[in-house]
Design an enzyme around this catalytic site. Sequence first.
Site, PDB file in Angstrom:
ATOM      1  N   GLY A 176      10.167  57.420 -13.609  1.00 57.68           N
ATOM      2  CA  GLY A 176       9.069  57.666 -14.551  1.00 57.68           C
ATOM      3  C   GLY A 176       8.237  56.416 -14.750  1.00 57.68           C
ATOM      4  O   GLY A 176       6.996  56.457 -14.737  1.00 57.68           O
ATOM      5  N   LYS A 177       8.911  55.274 -14.910  1.00 61.08           N
ATOM      6  CA  LYS A 177       8.182  54.014 -15.088  1.00 61.08           C
ATOM      7  C   LYS A 177       7.394  53.678 -13.824  1.00 61.08           C
ATOM      8  O   LYS A 177       6.239  53.264 -13.903  1.00 61.08           O
ATOM      9  CB  LYS A 177       9.164  52.865 -15.369  1.00 61.08           C
ATOM     10  CG  LYS A 177       9.829  52.901 -16.724  1.00 61.08           C
ATOM     11  CD  LYS A 177      10.657  51.631 -16.908  1.00 61.08           C
ATOM     12  CE  LYS A 177      11.466  51.636 -18.178  1.00 61.08           C
ATOM     13  NZ  LYS A 177      12.283  50.429 -18.335  1.00 61.08           N
ATOM     14  N   GLU A 202      22.908  44.577 -16.199  1.00 65.19           N
ATOM     15  CA  GLU A 202      23.412  44.762 -17.564  1.00 65.19           C
ATOM     16  C   GLU A 202      22.421  44.195 -18.575  1.00 65.19           C
ATOM     17  O   GLU A 202      22.022  43.028 -18.468  1.00 65.19           O
ATOM     18  CB  GLU A 202      24.749  44.045 -17.707  1.00 65.19           C
ATOM     19  CG  GLU A 202      25.781  44.940 -18.376  1.00 65.19           C
ATOM     20  CD  GLU A 202      27.029  44.168 -18.716  1.00 65.19           C
ATOM     21  OE1 GLU A 202      27.445  44.237 -19.886  1.00 65.19           O
ATOM     22  OE2 GLU A 202      27.543  43.472 -17.810  1.00 65.19           O
ATOM     23  N   ASP A 213      10.999  46.389 -20.145  1.00 60.94           N
ATOM     24  CA  ASP A 213      12.039  46.933 -21.014  1.00 60.94           C
ATOM     25  C   ASP A 213      11.318  47.642 -22.144  1.00 60.94           C
ATOM     26  O   ASP A 213      10.386  47.098 -22.744  1.00 60.94           O
ATOM     27  CB  ASP A 213      12.988  45.863 -21.556  1.00 60.94           C
ATOM     28  CG  ASP A 213      14.260  46.527 -22.085  1.00 60.94           C
ATOM     29  OD1 ASP A 213      14.988  47.138 -21.267  1.00 60.94           O
ATOM     30  OD2 ASP A 213      14.514  46.489 -23.301  1.00 60.94           O
ATOM     31  N   ASP A 219       9.444  61.573 -24.086  1.00 67.78           N
ATOM     32  CA  ASP A 219       8.053  62.042 -24.167  1.00 67.78           C
ATOM     33  C   ASP A 219       7.889  63.403 -24.843  1.00 67.78           C
ATOM     34  O   ASP A 219       6.981  63.569 -25.670  1.00 67.78           O
ATOM     35  CB  ASP A 219       7.410  62.071 -22.768  1.00 67.78           C
ATOM     36  CG  ASP A 219       6.972  60.683 -22.315  1.00 67.78           C
ATOM     37  OD1 ASP A 219       6.877  59.778 -23.173  1.00 67.78           O
ATOM     38  OD2 ASP A 219       6.723  60.500 -21.111  1.00 67.78           O
ATOM     39  N   HIS A 257       2.382  52.628 -24.801  1.00 72.75           N
ATOM     40  CA  HIS A 257       2.920  51.271 -24.884  1.00 72.75           C
ATOM     41  C   HIS A 257       2.895  50.583 -23.522  1.00 72.75           C
ATOM     42  O   HIS A 257       2.484  49.445 -23.391  1.00 72.75           O
ATOM     43  CB  HIS A 257       4.347  51.353 -25.440  1.00 72.75           C
ATOM     44  CG  HIS A 257       5.217  52.382 -24.749  1.00 72.75           C
ATOM     45  ND1 HIS A 257       4.814  53.673 -24.558  1.00 72.75           N
ATOM     46  CD2 HIS A 257       6.432  52.279 -24.147  1.00 72.75           C
ATOM     47  CE1 HIS A 257       5.748  54.338 -23.903  1.00 72.75           C
ATOM     48  NE2 HIS A 257       6.739  53.516 -23.636  1.00 72.75           N
TER      49      HIS A 257
HETATM   50  P1  IMP Z   1      15.131  50.657 -20.239  1.00 71.70           P
HETATM   51  O1  IMP Z   1      13.805  49.995 -20.478  1.00 71.70           O
HETATM   52  O2  IMP Z   1      15.480  50.753 -18.801  1.00 71.70           O
HETATM   53  O3  IMP Z   1      16.211  50.071 -21.095  1.00 71.70           O
HETATM   54  O4  IMP Z   1      14.999  52.174 -20.659  1.00 71.70           O
HETATM   55  C1  IMP Z   1      14.201  52.549 -21.693  1.00 71.70           C
HETATM   56  C2  IMP Z   1      14.473  53.993 -22.106  1.00 71.70           C
HETATM   57  O5  IMP Z   1      13.589  54.256 -23.193  1.00 71.70           O
HETATM   58  C3  IMP Z   1      14.135  55.008 -21.029  1.00 71.70           C
HETATM   59  O6  IMP Z   1      15.231  55.365 -20.248  1.00 71.70           O
HETATM   60  C4  IMP Z   1      13.629  56.179 -21.861  1.00 71.70           C
HETATM   61  O7  IMP Z   1      14.704  56.938 -22.327  1.00 71.70           O
HETATM   62  C5  IMP Z   1      12.978  55.487 -23.046  1.00 71.70           C
HETATM   63  N1  IMP Z   1      11.530  55.266 -22.767  1.00 71.70           N
HETATM   64  C6  IMP Z   1      10.905  54.088 -22.457  1.00 71.70           C
HETATM   65  N2  IMP Z   1       9.596  54.295 -22.237  1.00 71.70           N
HETATM   66  C7  IMP Z   1       9.414  55.620 -22.387  1.00 71.70           C
HETATM   67  C8  IMP Z   1       8.264  56.442 -22.251  1.00 71.70           C
HETATM   68  O8  IMP Z   1       7.150  56.009 -21.907  1.00 71.70           O
HETATM   69  N3  IMP Z   1       8.466  57.739 -22.505  1.00 71.70           N
HETATM   70  C9  IMP Z   1       9.671  58.271 -22.875  1.00 71.70           C
HETATM   71  N4  IMP Z   1      10.769  57.563 -22.974  1.00 71.70           N
HETATM   72  C10 IMP Z   1      10.646  56.229 -22.734  1.00 71.70           C
END
Ligand code: IMP
Length: 201
Positions: free
Chosen positions: A13-14, A42, A76, A160, A185
């Site tokens: 997704g990112k 980690e 992050d 989302d 964001h």
């Molecule tokens: P990390 O940054 O890999 O620790 O993961 C962040 C987590 O926050 C993701 O797996 C999503 O569950 C949630 N998250 C971060 N950004 C979004 C977004 O744009 N939409 C929905 N969920 C998000």
Amino acid sequence: MPQAVVIATGNAGKVSEFCAILKGSAFSFLVSKDVGFIEEIEETAQTFKGNAEIKAKAVFEYVSQKYKDYWVVADDSGLEVEALGGRPGVFSARYAGENATGVERYTKLLQEMERQTNRNARFVCSLCLIRPGRRPEFFEGECRGSILPQARGSGGFGYDPVFLPEGYSNGFGEMSEEEKNALSHRGRAIRSMLERLNAET
Ligand code: IMP
């Protein structure tokens, strides 16, 4: 040759959002697995910024052994809910257990929010950019909004479908990727990084 930048994430997704926002920029983008980095990193910090730095440093250390001039950027991000004292926050990815799906995570959140009248929340994104010979650079973005009573739409990823950005009638899950990127964001943090980089050229 355009400058190569590795996006230090395995989150599809990112990656999709990064690629859409960075399309047409002066850089050539790759993701961790394109350079052979497939390890789980980690996330031991208590802040988004701290975890973005951990991820960027881990991938940079690996990449710089093979490709001396590559840059690395890590994201992050997470959701902070006011009524829950800022949870799930940096634990957003692990909120419903290590291997939970996005649906399981937001279902747990909806249950926890069932009787809450204060539904204010915000998404936060911290980016850490590492360039050879420089200190890590940080860029932030936030998107304020609220937690919907029920999931709406199936667009985007993660939380989302349960997030309604302030001032909009459609939730993130009901928006196209382009609409979400314009106010999210992550969109804000990436554009702030691009502004800084463009100002240097
Ligand atoms: P990390 O940054 O890999 O620790 O993961 C962040 C987590 O926050 C993701 O797996 C999503 O569950 C949630 N998250 C971060 N950004 C979004 C977004 O744009 N939409 C929905 N969920 C998000």
